[in-house]
Design a protein around this motif. Structure first.
Motif, PDB file in Angstrom:
ATOM      1  N   ARG A   1       0.827  -1.213   0.000  1.00 54.05           N
ATOM      2  CA  ARG A   1       0.000   0.000   0.000  1.00 54.05           C
ATOM      3  C   ARG A   1       0.858   1.259   0.000  1.00 54.05           C
ATOM      4  O   ARG A   1       0.570   2.216  -0.726  1.00 54.05           O
ATOM      5  N   THR A   2       1.911   1.258   0.782  1.00 57.26           N
ATOM      6  CA  THR A   2       2.823   2.412   0.802  1.00 57.26           C
ATOM      7  C   THR A   2       3.465   2.603  -0.561  1.00 57.26           C
ATOM      8  O   THR A   2       3.531   3.723  -1.079  1.00 57.26           O
ATOM      9  N   PHE A   3       3.917   1.497  -1.164  1.00 55.94           N
ATOM     10  CA  PHE A   3       4.515   1.567  -2.493  1.00 55.94           C
ATOM     11  C   PHE A   3       3.517   2.116  -3.504  1.00 55.94           C
ATOM     12  O   PHE A   3       3.867   2.959  -4.339  1.00 55.94           O
ATOM     13  N   ALA A   4       2.270   1.656  -3.454  1.00 58.05           N
ATOM     14  CA  ALA A   4       1.249   2.108  -4.405  1.00 58.05           C
ATOM     15  C   ALA A   4       1.030   3.614  -4.287  1.00 58.05           C
ATOM     16  O   ALA A   4       0.977   4.326  -5.298  1.00 58.05           O
ATOM     17  N   TRP A   5       0.922   4.114  -3.061  1.00 57.45           N
ATOM     18  CA  TRP A   5       0.687   5.543  -2.880  1.00 57.45           C
ATOM     19  C   TRP A   5       1.906   6.381  -3.257  1.00 57.45           C
ATOM     20  O   TRP A   5       1.756   7.478  -3.813  1.00 57.45           O
ATOM     21  N   LEU A   6       3.101   5.882  -2.975  1.00 58.47           N
ATOM     22  CA  LEU A   6       4.309   6.604  -3.396  1.00 58.47           C
ATOM     23  C   LEU A   6       4.419   6.632  -4.920  1.00 58.47           C
ATOM     24  O   LEU A   6       4.816   7.642  -5.508  1.00 58.47           O
ATOM     25  N   LEU A   7       4.051   5.536  -5.551  1.00 59.45           N
ATOM     26  CA  LEU A   7       4.057   5.478  -7.013  1.00 59.45           C
ATOM     27  C   LEU A   7       3.034   6.451  -7.589  1.00 59.45           C
ATOM     28  O   LEU A   7       3.323   7.159  -8.552  1.00 59.45           O
ATOM     29  N   ALA A   8       1.855   6.517  -6.986  1.00 63.24           N
ATOM     30  CA  ALA A   8       0.836   7.467  -7.437  1.00 63.24           C
ATOM     31  C   ALA A   8       1.325   8.906  -7.281  1.00 63.24           C
ATOM     32  O   ALA A   8       1.097   9.747  -8.155  1.00 63.24           O
ATOM     33  N   ALA A   9       2.021   9.186  -6.187  1.00 72.87           N
ATOM     34  CA  ALA A   9       2.570  10.535  -5.985  1.00 72.87           C
ATOM     35  C   ALA A   9       3.630  10.850  -7.031  1.00 72.87           C
ATOM     36  O   ALA A   9       3.675  11.964  -7.568  1.00 72.87           O
ATOM     37  N   ALA A  10       4.471   9.881  -7.347  1.00 72.32           N
ATOM     38  CA  ALA A  10       5.514  10.088  -8.357  1.00 72.32           C
ATOM     39  C   ALA A  10       4.901  10.332  -9.731  1.00 72.32           C
ATOM     40  O   ALA A  10       5.345  11.218 -10.484  1.00 72.32           O
ATOM     41  N   VAL A  11       3.876   9.569 -10.077  1.00 77.35           N
ATOM     42  CA  VAL A  11       3.207   9.752 -11.367  1.00 77.35           C
ATOM     43  C   VAL A  11       2.506  11.105 -11.412  1.00 77.35           C
ATOM     44  O   VAL A  11       2.534  11.795 -12.440  1.00 77.35           O
ATOM     45  N   THR A  12       1.902  11.516 -10.300  1.00 76.82           N
ATOM     46  CA  THR A  12       1.262  12.833 -10.241  1.00 76.82           C
ATOM     47  C   THR A  12       2.289  13.935 -10.436  1.00 76.82           C
ATOM     48  O   THR A  12       2.059  14.879 -11.200  1.00 76.82           O
ATOM     49  N   PHE A  13       3.433  13.813  -9.784  1.00 78.56           N
ATOM     50  CA  PHE A  13       4.491  14.820  -9.962  1.00 78.56           C
ATOM     51  C   PHE A  13       4.987  14.833 -11.405  1.00 78.56           C
ATOM     52  O   PHE A  13       5.180  15.894 -11.993  1.00 78.56           O
ATOM     53  N   ALA A  14       5.187  13.659 -11.985  1.00 82.04           N
ATOM     54  CA  ALA A  14       5.662  13.586 -13.369  1.00 82.04           C
ATOM     55  C   ALA A  14       4.628  14.169 -14.339  1.00 82.04           C
ATOM     56  O   ALA A  14       4.989  14.734 -15.368  1.00 82.04           O
ATOM     57  N   THR A  15       3.351  14.053 -13.990  1.00 82.82           N
ATOM     58  CA  THR A  15       2.288  14.551 -14.855  1.00 82.82           C
ATOM     59  C   THR A  15       2.096  16.056 -14.721  1.00 82.82           C
ATOM     60  O   THR A  15       1.878  16.747 -15.710  1.00 82.82           O
ATOM     61  N   LEU A  16       2.193  16.576 -13.516  1.00 79.54           N
ATOM     62  CA  LEU A  16       1.891  17.994 -13.276  1.00 79.54           C
ATOM     63  C   LEU A  16       3.113  18.851 -12.985  1.00 79.54           C
ATOM     64  O   LEU A  16       3.014  20.075 -13.023  1.00 79.54           O
ATOM     65  N   GLY A  17       4.245  18.226 -12.699  1.00 79.77           N
ATOM     66  CA  GLY A  17       5.449  18.979 -12.357  1.00 79.77           C
ATOM     67  C   GLY A  17       6.068  19.652 -13.567  1.00 79.77           C
ATOM     68  O   GLY A  17       5.604  19.514 -14.703  1.00 79.77           O
TER      69      GLY A  17
END
Length: 125
Positions: free
Chosen positions: A6-22
């Protein structure tokens, strides 16, 4: 193990969000091209969340498709970014593929564990 996934999934989602909006300059690039990068990222997100929340997989998959749309629309307000229907379709479809892979892995694992348990019991007397 569940907490780790679960921690990995949420960290991955955060990374994808940053890559998408950063900032575009901070986005990782590979030889896969834009569609390949999107596909790989969202297959991993779908697989991670599918494994992290097996009892709520369908609900989480539906939420993921909606949130991927929201993420794509948020690019209208992110400097240097652009929202595209093609990106949304690739992202949503590959996330669903990741969820399907997680469901398949769960089924195969449960069959393997069941057949191993039956085999280890030995012959009936």
């Amino acid at each position: 193990m569940s907490l780790f996934i679960r921690t990995f999934a949420w960290l991955l989602a955060a990374a994808v969000t940053f890559a998408t909006l950063g900032p575009p300059g901070l986005r990782p690039h590979s030889t896969l091209g834009q569609d390949g990068e999107h596909a790989l990222a969202f297959i991993m997100v779908g697989l991670a969340f599918g494994l992290a929340y097996p009892r709520r997989r369908l609900l989480i998959a539906a939420a993921a498709v909606i949130l991927i749309g929201v993420l794509e629309l948020m690019q209208f307000w992110a400097p240097g970014r652009h929202a595209r229907l093609e990106d949304y379709l690739v992202d949503a479809a590959t996330a669903c593929l990741g969820f399907a892979l997680a469901a398949t892995a769960d089924r195969l694992l449960s069959r393997f564990c069941t057949s191993s348990a039956v085999a280890s019991e030995g012959p009936a007397e």
